[in-house]
Scaffold this motif. Structure first.
Motif, mmCIF file in Angstrom:
data_model
loop_
_atom_site.group_PDB
_atom_site.id
_atom_site.type_symbol
_atom_site.label_atom_id
_atom_site.label_comp_id
_atom_site.label_asym_id
_atom_site.label_seq_id
_atom_site.Cartn_x
_atom_site.Cartn_y
_atom_site.Cartn_z
ATOM 1 N N ASN A 1 18.540 51.356 19.314
ATOM 2 C CA ASN A 1 19.452 50.516 19.716
ATOM 3 C C ASN A 1 19.191 49.197 18.765
ATOM 4 O OD1 ASN A 1 18.096 47.951 21.457
ATOM 5 N ND2 ASN A 1 16.895 49.741 21.538
ATOM 6 N N ALA B 1 18.654 50.335 26.945
ATOM 7 C CA ALA B 1 18.701 51.468 25.994
ATOM 8 C C ALA B 1 17.109 51.763 25.991
ATOM 9 C CB ALA B 1 18.908 50.837 24.510
ATOM 10 N N VAL C 1 24.070 47.269 26.288
ATOM 11 C CA VAL C 1 23.345 48.566 25.654
ATOM 12 C C VAL C 1 21.840 48.236 25.128
ATOM 13 C CG1 VAL C 1 23.244 49.927 23.490
ATOM 14 C CG2 VAL C 1 25.631 49.542 24.731
ATOM 15 N N VAL D 1 28.686 56.986 28.822
ATOM 16 C CA VAL D 1 28.883 56.479 27.361
ATOM 17 C C VAL D 1 30.084 57.311 26.941
ATOM 18 C CG1 VAL D 1 27.993 56.509 24.861
ATOM 19 C CG2 VAL D 1 26.394 55.800 26.910
ATOM 20 N N LEU E 1 17.784 56.130 22.289
ATOM 21 C CA LEU E 1 18.477 54.918 22.253
ATOM 22 C C LEU E 1 17.215 53.812 22.197
ATOM 23 C CD1 LEU E 1 21.367 54.796 24.830
ATOM 24 C CD2 LEU E 1 21.589 54.559 22.311
#
Length: 272
Positions: free
Chosen positions: A132, A122, A118, A194, A128
């Motif tokens: 993140n 991101a 992630v 996701v 994101l």
């Protein structure tokens, strides 16, 4: 510093005066803020600075290094914010956005397994990119694990968008519009991915919970049967004990009777 002679599209034209006046400092500041939770055009300034570098107005290597360092520092600052106050914020306000303790626990598990991936990707997705680091800190991702992925993500992000701006050059208008369109599809695809992963985790959680409930029910039945068997055994033992006591009592009673009755005839015989 003067802007390239090529007409700049959209947001790039709006940021040109800022880059003309502040140069590398504008790149560093906007990229840093963009990566620590503040929605500013950090990615846009990176592309614009790379276009300037392609036209010979900035040094391309300097743009990449400054942007990568600023992105790393910004995400690290977001991590620090999440680590120090994120959990308390969730406990205080999470219920207003449907972030229950159970959901937070599932998010912790998901980030524990997939946090590195992630953090790495991101930055290529708006929202994101800004959050993140905060999420990583809030979920308790260890710093020693977070930092390498943070650096990797920053390097990849600056390399991709920097190279894109540098190579676009005079065709920046058409390329920019194409990139924006594909970025939207990429964001949609990532969002779907996701959502699928989250749904999978929810289904697995419910299945484990159901299996745990069934196991507890089976254990309860076994315990109940064992208790009944124990009770039956104890009852049998009590009955046997009572019977044995009765037999002993009868024996004692017979012995007493015989003893009492025995001397009777002897007492009738005359003594010499």
């Amino acid at each position: 510093m003067s802007a390239p002679t090529t007409p700049l599209p959209g947001a790039l034209a709006g940021l040109a005066p800022l880059l003309d006046h502040y140069g590398y400092l504008a790149v560093a500041l906007l990229v840093l803020l963009d990566n620590c939770g503040i929605p500013v055009p950090g990615q846009t300034i990176l592309v614009l600075a790379s276009v300037y570098a392609g036209a010979g107005h900035l040094d391309f290597a300097a743009v990449l290094v400054i942007a990568a360092v600023a992105a790393t520092l910004g995400n690290s600052l977001g991590y620090l914010i999440g680590r120090t106050g994120g959990r308390a914020f969730v406990h205080r306000w999470g219920r207003y956005v449907l972030l229950t303790p159970a959901r937070m626990e599932r998010a912790d598990g998901f980030f524990e397994r997939n946090g590195g991936k992630v953090v790495t990707v991101a930055r290529f997705v708006d929202v994101l990119r800004q959050t993140n680091g905060i999420i990583a800190g809030t979920t308790g991702m260890p710093w020693r694990r977070f930092l390498p992925f943070n650096i990797l993500g920053a390097v990849l992000w600056t390399a991709v968008w920097g190279t894109f701006g540098y190579l676009a050059g005079a065709n920046i208008g058409a390329v920019y519009r194409t990139a924006i369109r594909y970025q939207l599809w990429f964001a949609i695809g990532l969002g779907v991915l996701v959502a699928v992963l989250l749904l999978r985790q929810v289904l697995r959680y419910r299945r484990r919970r159901r299996e745990g409930t069934d196991a507890e029910g089976a254990d309860g039945t076994g315990t109940s049967d064992g208790t009944e068997a124990t009770a039956d055994t104890e009852a049998t033992a009590d009955t046997g004990t009572a019977a044995g006591s009765g037999t002993a009592t009868d024996s004692a009673a017979g012995t007493t009777t015989d003893s009492a009755a025995g001397p009777g005839p002897e007492s009738d015989e005359p003594s010499d």
